[in-house]
Design an enzyme around this catalytic site. Structure first.
Site, PDB file in Angstrom:
ATOM      1  N   ASP A   1       0.843  -1.191   0.000  1.00 42.51           N
ATOM      2  CA  ASP A   1       0.000   0.000   0.000  1.00 42.51           C
ATOM      3  C   ASP A   1       0.884   1.248   0.000  1.00 42.51           C
ATOM      4  O   ASP A   1       1.856   1.335   0.764  1.00 42.51           O
ATOM      5  CB  ASP A   1      -0.893  -0.033   1.246  1.00 42.51           C
ATOM      6  CG  ASP A   1      -1.823   1.153   1.336  1.00 42.51           C
ATOM      7  OD1 ASP A   1      -2.681   1.302   0.452  1.00 42.51           O
ATOM      8  OD2 ASP A   1      -1.693   1.932   2.305  1.00 42.51           O
TER       9      ASP A   1
ATOM     10  N   GLU B   1       1.743  -0.382  -5.101  1.00 37.17           N
ATOM     11  CA  GLU B   1       0.826   0.711  -5.416  1.00 37.17           C
ATOM     12  C   GLU B   1       1.732   1.921  -5.615  1.00 37.17           C
ATOM     13  O   GLU B   1       2.237   2.483  -4.637  1.00 37.17           O
ATOM     14  CB  GLU B   1      -0.162   0.937  -4.274  1.00 37.17           C
ATOM     15  CG  GLU B   1      -1.182   2.009  -4.591  1.00 37.17           C
ATOM     16  CD  GLU B   1      -2.191   2.223  -3.469  1.00 37.17           C
ATOM     17  OE1 GLU B   1      -3.385   2.398  -3.778  1.00 37.17           O
ATOM     18  OE2 GLU B   1      -1.786   2.227  -2.293  1.00 37.17           O
TER      19      GLU B   1
END
Length: 693
Positions: A332, A368
């Protein structure tokens, strides 16, 4: 009364031996570190000062400790810049491998001595019977990612025992495994499973952090998803998924923690080394320790530019790979992990450490590739062995099928693995993680059913969530009884799924999209732990047809080298090729597309001819028509003794083709808003002289 000895302090965390347990923490400049022991009712039974000290490490050994022992720490010291010593706050061990219960914010219990609110760290025994099951080792060309939430995916499944719904055990129930296997995915990407706490703001609104992107312990599996023992049940889930041939990819959050900014709660990291674990804004004479850097939007940013923070994350990753047996990670806001002195460093310490680590170098690594800090969008700039989530793919495919003109050239680039972002001869086309929908955004059903987000339930006056969704409701906002609209919506979903699964790259599929999952237009359901987010296993007839179509497309991709492992002669990313493929692009009238055709502002239809160079190898023709009217395509010659047969037509309810077009005249009709897939095969003529389809 328990006694504590100095011990050796060889490993951070709590580690059992034949006599008891060794405890070790990183606590720079602490005057004293107390180990607090608790019974199963979380009553304090002992408070022991760690006697060992080596550099910035404090440690001790307690005899008689066994697995299941609950504990926490209190850290004392003199007030200093960046350090927040407070003996009233019980701290979770940053290396805790289990927590006694879910951690929930309660301002009254946190006030003063926080022990009543705080979840306790738990001493863990690592023994587990893996029953000889090993990791599947799925090759990159066979990887299809499937994103799911442990609770939401299983909470409403009627075949799972009620006690196991929403748990790790529910996630590996035979009915779930059968669904995943029948669908054809290779790798289950789980939304965060590390222990987390919902933000105080959400608790005050009566909501929660359902997604779990607010961690408090990087090693401990979330207790909310366990029936009794989170560690054992997580391992059981991994073992059974592996037994079914399915990899486990974890969505990990190392960019921030639940402790938020300067005024946020002290739960773990802040109390040990606030100045080291976190990044701070620059002040007049160095870091301003009253202002945490916030490139994550969550109040703080973990500082992997600090050697102890870097060690913590690397140790956590190795633990999940070795002890918990997972197969890879999706990071993330991965840009935050590579910020050094505030700037993204594509060959920085984090990337070098992962690349050099013999455990981590061989696992799947998915980034990401952005955060919200300065120059935080870094798609295409990660090291070559990393894969990257490609939002350019998402936006292009959505826009093309919505009917936006002038998207043909960009779509062709996305179909071929986004070589503008991931250069040929340097990075694999599978670097691009292609997706239509992710957890943050519309589901596939909502993408074709809503023009606007509908996030009122989130308590932010519908201001949260992305406003640029490239969605289309096709005439009515939300559910409708109009059969024309509903048929078109189903057709558009088939278009999107088919495009995803014939594109070069690594497909990412959002769990539930294959069976019509809706969030009622909420495109940011991070705080909705209810039926808005949970997968509905009660299917409509159209959902069953969509599932069958998705299975068919998954199988087609798995069986095709062209769609899963294309090798172009001028793309030498994996070394010299024994054989390679070709791609040609055609206007519907049959001529090769010109530069003018590619850039036509209203261009919405073209054909892709893709396959082997030889006359008998695998070859496909894909007819794209995003316009609102039927178009007749003139087909390129299939070759001597060969013919085109129709395999997929998204204009039909089940995705199977209509009665054949006049293929002998080398034409095929691409219906409005449709994709048609034709395969080249050897001609077969029955004795009657009729064509054998």
């Amino acid at each position: 009364m328990r006694d504590i000895e100095k011990g050796s302090g060889q490993r951070l965390g709590a580690w059992l031996d034949d006599l008891g347990c060794e405890f070790c923490v990183w606590a720079p400049r602490a005057r004293r570190v107390e180990l607090c022991l608790y019974d199963e009712q979380e009553r304090e039974t002992a408070r022991l000062t760690l006697p060992g000290r080596r550099g910035q490490y404090s440690f001790g050994h307690v005899k008689g400790i066994r697995a299941g022992q609950r504990y926490g720490y209190r850290v004392y010291g003199e007030p200093q810049d960046g350090l927040l010593f407070d003996g009233d706050k019980l701290l979770i061990d940053p290396y805790a491998r289990a927590l006694s219960r879910p951690l929930r914010w309660d301002p009254d219990l946190y006030e003063g001595d926080s022990a009543p609110m705080q979840a306790k760290s738990v001493v863990v025994q690592d023994d587990f019977d893996w029953q000889g099951v090993s990791k599947p080792g799925i090759p990159s060309q066979q990887t299809v990612l499937y994103e799911a939430h442990v609770k939401g995916f299983t909470k409403l499944h009627p075949a799972i025992p009620e006690a196991e719904r929403g748990t790790y055990l529910g996630m590996c129930h035979p009915h779930i495994l059968a669904h995943l296997k029948a669908l054809g995915i290779s790798s289950l990407q789980l939304m965060p499973v590390a222990a987390f706490m919902a933000e105080p703001r959400l608790e005050q609104l009566g909501l929660t952090n359902y997604w779990g992107y607010n961690p408090v312990a990087f090693f401990a599996p979330e207790p909310r998803y366990a029936v009794a023992d989170a560690v054992t049940e997580f391992k059981t889930m991994v073992r059974e998924l592996h037994r079914a041939g399915i990899e486990v990819i974890l969505d990990v959050v190392y960019n921030h923690t639940a402790e938020s900014g300067f005024d946020g709660p002290m739960l773990s990291f802040k109390g040990f080394d606030n100045a080291g674990y976190y990044a701070f804004e620059a002040g007049a004479h160095g870091p301003d320790y009253h202002r945490h850097a916030n490139v994550t939007g969550c109040g703080n940013s973990v500082n992997l530019d600090h050697p102890n923070s870097l060690r913590l994350v690397l140790d956590a990753l190795r633990y999940w790979v070795t002890e918990m047996q997972v197969d890879g990670f999706r990071f993330d806001l991965a840009v935050t992990l590579a910020r050094e002195v505030g700037e993204f460093e594509p060959m920085g310490a984090f990337f070098k450490a992962v690349m050099a680590d013999p455990v981590l170098a061989g696992v799947k690594l998915i980034a990401e590739p952005w955060d919200i800090g300065p120059f935080g969008y870094r798609l295409g700039q990660f090291p070559s062995q990393w894969q990257e989530i490609n939002d350019r793919y998402r936006d292009t495919v959505r826009a093309f099928w919505r009917g936006d003109g002038g998207k043909m050239a960009d779509l062709a680039t996305r179909l071929m693995g986004s070589r503008d972002l991931f250069p040929k001869n340097w990075r694999s086309p599978r670097t691009s993680v292609n997706y239509l929908c992710y957890h943050d955004g519309f589901t596939l059903e909502d993408l074709v059913s809503y023009n606007q987000r509908h996030n009122q339930a989130n308590g932010e006056d519908n201001r949260d969530g992305h406003g640029h969704n490239l969605s289309c409701n096709h005439g009515v906002e939300g559910p409708t009884l109009d059969p024309r609209i509903n048929n078109l919506r189903q057709q558009q979903k088939r278009n999107l799924i088919a495009t995803l699964l014939i594109s070069q790259g690594t497909p990412h599929f959002l769990g539930g999209d294959e069976m019509g999952r809706s969030q009622l237009g909420n495109n940011n359901a991070y705080c909705q732990d209810n039926q808005i987010s949970w997968v509905n296993w009660q299917w409509r007839p159209e959902d069953e047809r969509l599932l069958a179509f998705t299975q068919q497309m998954m199988a087609l991709r798995a069986e095709s080298e062209v769609f899963s492992n294309l090798r172009l002669c001028d793309d030498d990313w994996s070394g010299p090729q024994a054989h390679c493929h070709r791609v040609d692009w055609y206007h519907p009238d049959g001529h090769s597309l010109t530069e003018q055709d590619w850039q036509a502002p209203m261009g919405q239809a073209f054909a892709m001819d893709i396959g082997a160079l030889d006359e008998e190898g695998e070859r496909w023709l894909v007819l794209f028509n995003a316009s609102g009217y039927d178009i007749q395509f003139r087909l390129p010659p299939p070759g001597n003794g060969m013919e085109w047969i129709q395999t997929i037509d998204t204009a039909t309810n089940d995705g199977l083709p209509f009665l054949p077009d006049d293929i002998k005249r080398q034409v095929a009709v691409g219906r409005a808003h449709s994709l048609k897939l034709l395969e080249r095969v050897s001609q077969v003529v029955e004795s009657s002289g009729h064509h054998a389809p």
